[in-house]
Write an enzyme that holds these catalytic residues in place. Structure first.
Site, PDB file in Angstrom:
ATOM      1  N   ASP A  65       8.701  -6.350   2.364  1.00  0.00           N
ATOM      2  CA  ASP A  65       8.987  -6.615   0.960  1.00  0.00           C
ATOM      3  C   ASP A  65       7.779  -6.273   0.098  1.00  0.00           C
ATOM      4  O   ASP A  65       7.913  -5.618  -0.937  1.00  0.00           O
ATOM      5  CB  ASP A  65       9.392  -8.084   0.771  1.00  0.00           C
ATOM      6  CG  ASP A  65       9.698  -8.412  -0.671  1.00  0.00           C
ATOM      7  OD1 ASP A  65      10.593  -7.758  -1.247  1.00  0.00           O
ATOM      8  OD2 ASP A  65       9.042  -9.309  -1.234  1.00  0.00           O
ATOM      9  N   LYS A 121       7.308  -3.240  -2.811  1.00  0.00           N
ATOM     10  CA  LYS A 121       6.812  -3.491  -4.168  1.00  0.00           C
ATOM     11  C   LYS A 121       5.599  -2.618  -4.466  1.00  0.00           C
ATOM     12  O   LYS A 121       5.447  -2.121  -5.584  1.00  0.00           O
ATOM     13  CB  LYS A 121       6.487  -4.972  -4.337  1.00  0.00           C
ATOM     14  CG  LYS A 121       7.746  -5.833  -4.355  1.00  0.00           C
ATOM     15  CD  LYS A 121       7.440  -7.304  -4.366  1.00  0.00           C
ATOM     16  CE  LYS A 121       8.747  -8.101  -4.332  1.00  0.00           C
ATOM     17  NZ  LYS A 121       8.545  -9.523  -4.187  1.00  0.00           N
TER      18      LYS A 121
END
Length: 147
Positions: A2, A6
């Site tokens: 994750d 980003k």
């Protein structure tokens, strides 16, 4: 992953041509546990590796620092990374707690020590799910699905 995703998104917004495969990720999972046979096996063996992390935390604390798992985009060098870094307790990352999110921008105008910092609560599962659902609806609309 994750955090790496980003990093790629932010890097691209900054004009970099990064792919997920370009972002080195320092895993918090010890190498021998990455192929654990089951969750039970993983949890049973995890305490074997507590010493390394305990040492890192203690060394950082002795210097007045806290460990934070961060994503870094270095526009000058055209790189991104995900790693565990130590931050002074006075640094905005050092004072982060709970599920808060934070991003720090260092630019020509916002130099180290005077960076532009945006901080707030994490979205949580419901808000995230709503955002993903909204994205799916926009894609469907873009592809010509009937309303």
């Amino acid at each position: 992953m994750d955090v790496a995703r980003k990093v790629v998104i932010l890097a691209r917004e900054c004009g970099l041509d990064l792919e997920l495969s370009d972002v080195p990720i320092e895993s918090l999972v010890p190498e021998p546990l990455r192929d654990a046979a089951s969750a039970d096996d993983f949890m049973a063996r995890l305490p074997e590796f507590d010493g390394e992390m305990t040492t890192r935390v203690a060394e950082a604390a002795a210097r007045g620092e806290k460990l934070r798992y961060v994503g870094v985009v270095d526009v000058k060098n055209g790189t991104g990374a995900v790693e565990l870094r130590a931050y002074d307790a006075a640094h905005p990352f050092g004072s982060l707690s709970g599920s808060d999110n934070i991003i720090s921008f260092e630019t020509k105008r916002y130099v180290e020590g005077q960076a532009l910092v945006v901080r707030g609560p994490g979205a949580g599962a419901e808000v995230t799910a709503g955002g993903v659902f909204g994205d799916v609806l926009r894609v469907c609309q873009y592809l010509g699905a009937p309303s």
